[in-house]
Design a protein around this motif. Structure first.
Motif, PDB file in Angstrom:
ATOM      1  N   PRO A  36      -9.188  -8.220   0.376  1.00 30.54           N
ATOM      2  CA  PRO A  36      -7.568  -8.734  -0.377  1.00 30.54           C
ATOM      3  C   PRO A  36      -7.097  -7.450  -0.418  1.00 30.54           C
ATOM      4  CG  PRO A  36      -9.642  -9.869  -0.865  1.00 30.54           C
ATOM      5  CD  PRO A  36     -10.508  -9.232  -0.129  1.00 30.54           C
ATOM      6  N   VAL A  37      -7.532  -6.088  -1.123  1.00 25.12           N
ATOM      7  CA  VAL A  37      -7.023  -5.520  -1.387  1.00 25.12           C
ATOM      8  C   VAL A  37      -6.250  -4.559  -0.740  1.00 25.12           C
ATOM      9  CG1 VAL A  37      -7.357  -3.132  -2.354  1.00 25.12           C
ATOM     10  CG2 VAL A  37      -8.062  -4.848  -3.617  1.00 25.12           C
ATOM     11  N   VAL A  38      -6.431  -4.582   0.505  1.00 24.56           N
ATOM     12  CA  VAL A  38      -6.003  -3.922   1.704  1.00 24.56           C
ATOM     13  C   VAL A  38      -4.492  -4.832   2.265  1.00 24.56           C
ATOM     14  CG1 VAL A  38      -6.020  -3.303   4.352  1.00 24.56           C
ATOM     15  CG2 VAL A  38      -7.515  -2.653   2.679  1.00 24.56           C
ATOM     16  N   ARG A  39      -4.989  -6.012   2.183  1.00 23.19           N
ATOM     17  CA  ARG A  39      -4.041  -6.885   2.829  1.00 23.19           C
ATOM     18  C   ARG A  39      -3.346  -6.840   1.828  1.00 23.19           C
ATOM     19  NH1 ARG A  39      -6.934 -11.332   2.047  1.00 23.19           N
ATOM     20  NH2 ARG A  39      -7.528 -11.236   4.442  1.00 23.19           N
ATOM     21  N   GLN A  40      -2.670  -6.033   0.410  1.00 17.19           N
ATOM     22  CA  GLN A  40      -1.483  -5.848  -0.425  1.00 17.19           C
ATOM     23  C   GLN A  40      -0.569  -4.859  -0.550  1.00 17.19           C
ATOM     24  OE1 GLN A  40      -3.022  -5.148  -4.206  1.00 17.19           O
ATOM     25  NE2 GLN A  40      -4.295  -6.760  -4.552  1.00 17.19           N
ATOM     26  N   ALA A  41      -1.377  -3.748   0.540  1.00 12.93           N
ATOM     27  CA  ALA A  41      -0.451  -2.745   1.031  1.00 12.93           C
ATOM     28  C   ALA A  41      -0.401  -2.610   2.757  1.00 12.93           C
ATOM     29  CB  ALA A  41      -1.000  -1.367   0.779  1.00 12.93           C
ATOM     30  N   CYS A  42      -0.436  -3.256   3.845  1.00 15.44           N
ATOM     31  CA  CYS A  42      -1.626  -3.394   4.728  1.00 15.44           C
ATOM     32  C   CYS A  42       0.429  -3.628   5.571  1.00 15.44           C
ATOM     33  CB  CYS A  42      -2.276  -4.429   5.187  1.00 15.44           C
ATOM     34  SG  CYS A  42      -2.527  -3.758   7.577  1.00 15.44           S
ATOM     35  N   PRO A  43       1.437  -3.192   6.987  1.00 15.83           N
ATOM     36  CA  PRO A  43       2.204  -3.366   6.587  1.00 15.83           C
ATOM     37  C   PRO A  43       2.276  -4.238   8.298  1.00 15.83           C
ATOM     38  CG  PRO A  43       1.872  -1.561   7.820  1.00 15.83           C
ATOM     39  CD  PRO A  43       0.802  -2.311   7.207  1.00 15.83           C
ATOM     40  N   ASP A  44       1.300  -5.099   8.192  1.00 18.72           N
ATOM     41  CA  ASP A  44       0.247  -6.598   9.630  1.00 18.72           C
ATOM     42  C   ASP A  44      -0.460  -6.488   8.954  1.00 18.72           C
ATOM     43  OD1 ASP A  44       0.439  -7.431  11.798  1.00 18.72           O
ATOM     44  OD2 ASP A  44       0.892  -6.306  13.064  1.00 18.72           O
ATOM     45  N   PRO A  45      -0.408  -8.126   8.558  1.00 17.77           N
ATOM     46  CA  PRO A  45      -1.444  -8.820   8.083  1.00 17.77           C
ATOM     47  C   PRO A  45      -2.718  -8.750   9.506  1.00 17.77           C
ATOM     48  CG  PRO A  45       0.681 -10.109   8.053  1.00 17.77           C
ATOM     49  CD  PRO A  45       0.932  -8.801   8.811  1.00 17.77           C
ATOM     50  N   GLU A  46      -1.813  -8.950  10.146  1.00 17.19           N
ATOM     51  CA  GLU A  46      -3.183  -8.753  11.215  1.00 17.19           C
ATOM     52  C   GLU A  46      -3.935  -6.977  11.512  1.00 17.19           C
ATOM     53  OE1 GLU A  46      -2.035  -9.936  14.883  1.00 17.19           O
ATOM     54  OE2 GLU A  46      -1.127 -11.247  14.853  1.00 17.19           O
ATOM     55  N   GLU A  54       3.170   5.844  -2.098  1.00 14.61           N
ATOM     56  CA  GLU A  54       2.058   6.766  -1.735  1.00 14.61           C
ATOM     57  C   GLU A  54       1.433   7.447  -2.911  1.00 14.61           C
ATOM     58  OE1 GLU A  54       5.732   7.493  -4.235  1.00 14.61           O
ATOM     59  OE2 GLU A  54       5.853   6.409  -2.608  1.00 14.61           O
ATOM     60  N   GLU A  55       1.028   6.365  -3.279  1.00 14.06           N
ATOM     61  CA  GLU A  55      -0.348   6.875  -4.411  1.00 14.06           C
ATOM     62  C   GLU A  55      -1.757   5.730  -3.610  1.00 14.06           C
ATOM     63  OE1 GLU A  55      -0.565   9.349  -6.485  1.00 14.06           O
ATOM     64  OE2 GLU A  55       1.233   9.961  -5.777  1.00 14.06           O
ATOM     65  N   ILE A  56      -0.957   5.297  -2.676  1.00 14.96           N
ATOM     66  CA  ILE A  56      -2.631   4.547  -2.497  1.00 14.96           C
ATOM     67  C   ILE A  56      -3.243   4.709  -2.118  1.00 14.96           C
ATOM     68  CG2 ILE A  56      -3.251   2.207  -0.914  1.00 14.96           C
ATOM     69  CD1 ILE A  56      -0.390   1.645  -1.003  1.00 14.96           C
ATOM     70  N   GLY A  57      -3.732   5.550  -1.259  1.00 14.52           N
ATOM     71  CA  GLY A  57      -4.998   6.498  -1.340  1.00 14.52           C
ATOM     72  C   GLY A  57      -5.224   7.260  -2.268  1.00 14.52           C
ATOM     73  N   ARG A  58      -4.508   7.595  -2.561  1.00 15.52           N
ATOM     74  CA  ARG A  58      -5.557   8.459  -3.860  1.00 15.52           C
ATOM     75  C   ARG A  58      -5.600   7.608  -5.374  1.00 15.52           C
ATOM     76  NH1 ARG A  58      -5.356  13.483  -6.341  1.00 15.52           N
ATOM     77  NH2 ARG A  58      -4.280  14.550  -4.841  1.00 15.52           N
ATOM     78  N   ALA A  59      -5.091   6.645  -5.450  1.00 15.55           N
ATOM     79  CA  ALA A  59      -5.511   5.325  -5.977  1.00 15.55           C
ATOM     80  C   ALA A  59      -7.066   4.882  -6.128  1.00 15.55           C
ATOM     81  CB  ALA A  59      -5.205   3.892  -6.327  1.00 15.55           C
ATOM     82  N   LEU A  60      -7.398   4.814  -4.290  1.00 15.49           N
ATOM     83  CA  LEU A  60      -8.716   3.837  -3.767  1.00 15.49           C
ATOM     84  C   LEU A  60      -9.474   4.825  -3.765  1.00 15.49           C
ATOM     85  CD1 LEU A  60      -6.932   1.562  -1.055  1.00 15.49           C
ATOM     86  CD2 LEU A  60      -7.847   0.752  -3.162  1.00 15.49           C
ATOM     87  N   VAL A  61      -9.511   6.192  -3.869  1.00 15.45           N
ATOM     88  CA  VAL A  61     -10.521   7.032  -3.604  1.00 15.45           C
ATOM     89  C   VAL A  61     -10.935   7.586  -4.717  1.00 15.45           C
ATOM     90  CG1 VAL A  61     -11.283   9.480  -2.839  1.00 15.45           C
ATOM     91  CG2 VAL A  61      -9.757   7.826  -1.280  1.00 15.45           C
ATOM     92  N   SER A  62      -9.500   7.681  -6.004  1.00 16.77           N
ATOM     93  CA  SER A  62     -10.138   7.947  -7.423  1.00 16.77           C
ATOM     94  C   SER A  62     -11.370   6.398  -7.515  1.00 16.77           C
ATOM     95  CB  SER A  62      -8.653   7.884  -8.176  1.00 16.77           C
ATOM     96  OG  SER A  62      -8.484   9.398  -7.738  1.00 16.77           O
ATOM     97  N   HIS A  63     -10.012   5.460  -7.770  1.00 15.97           N
ATOM     98  CA  HIS A  63     -11.582   4.381  -8.254  1.00 15.97           C
ATOM     99  C   HIS A  63     -12.357   3.923  -7.596  1.00 15.97           C
ATOM    100  CE1 HIS A  63     -11.884  -0.178  -9.313  1.00 15.97           C
ATOM    101  NE2 HIS A  63     -12.174  -0.485  -8.459  1.00 15.97           N
TER     102      HIS A  63
END
Length: 195
Positions: free
Chosen positions: A128-138, A81-90
């Motif tokens: 590659p980073v989005v691939r870490q959290a995406c529910p569907d690789p396609e 649940e922190e992924i969006g916040r982490a990406l925008v902050s980064h």
């Protein structure tokens, strides 16, 4: 002889560093077409022939000056649940006071060399980073490009065009507005629309 070679190497490194610093600033402020080897050399305090000696061409100089490493976070180490916040902050950390990224974006919308640089950053660093959290690789490419559209749109508005309302937003406001959207793009179930 070794001391002489060491001294020459240090001077060469200092010259390269001065050229790259001047080039980043010129590409960021002037864009690719208007940034000239002569202006970059003047900013670096050297003869233009030295720029050509080290980098061969304007394209070679651009490639060296904007070798961007986004140092993306490891999303697997974060609560989902922190992924969006982490990406925008980064993203904000990277863009605040980073001439390389401004240069890449400015040149990316006006010149093929810049567009290719942006495409390679997207392919090699964001996917590659989005691939870490995406529910569907396609769905990784579509989700990553939606994130990129949000973040690059903000960057264009805030750091390149410097739209007053974008510049006026505080960091906290940007995170509050964008984090839920980026979170949804990366982790939410597919909206069910057939392509």
């Amino acid at each position: 002889m070794t001391a002489i070679n060491g001294s020459a190497t240090r001077r060469s490194d200092a010259t390269r560093s001065a050229i790259l610093t001047a080039a980043r600033e010129r590409f960021a402020s002037d864009g690719y077409e208007r940034a000239t080897i002569r202006a970059i050399a003047k900013d670096a305090g050297i003869d233009p022939s030295m720029v050509m000696r080290y980098y061969g061409s304007k394209e070679g100089l651009f490639a060296a000056a904007v070798a961007v490493d986004l140092r993306m976070p490891d999303l697997t180490a974060l609560p989902r649940e922190e992924i969006g916040r982490a990406l925008v902050s980064h993203f904000l950390d990277l863009w605040e006071d980073n001439g390389e990224l401004t240069a890449v974006l400015r040149v990316g919308v006006t010149h093929q060399a810049g567009a290719e640089r942006v495409q390679s950053i997207f392919r090699d660093q964001l996917l590659p980073v989005v691939r870490q959290a995406c529910p569907d690789p396609e769905q990784v490419p579509a989700r990553a490009v939606l994130c990129a559209a949000q973040l690059l749109g903000l960057a264009l508005s805030r750091y390149v065009l410097r739209l007053p309302s974008a510049v006026a937003l505080s960091r906290e406001e940007i995170v509050a507005w964008l984090a839920p959207t980026v979170q949804r793009y990366v982790t939410a179930p597919h909206p069910g629309v057939n392509p």
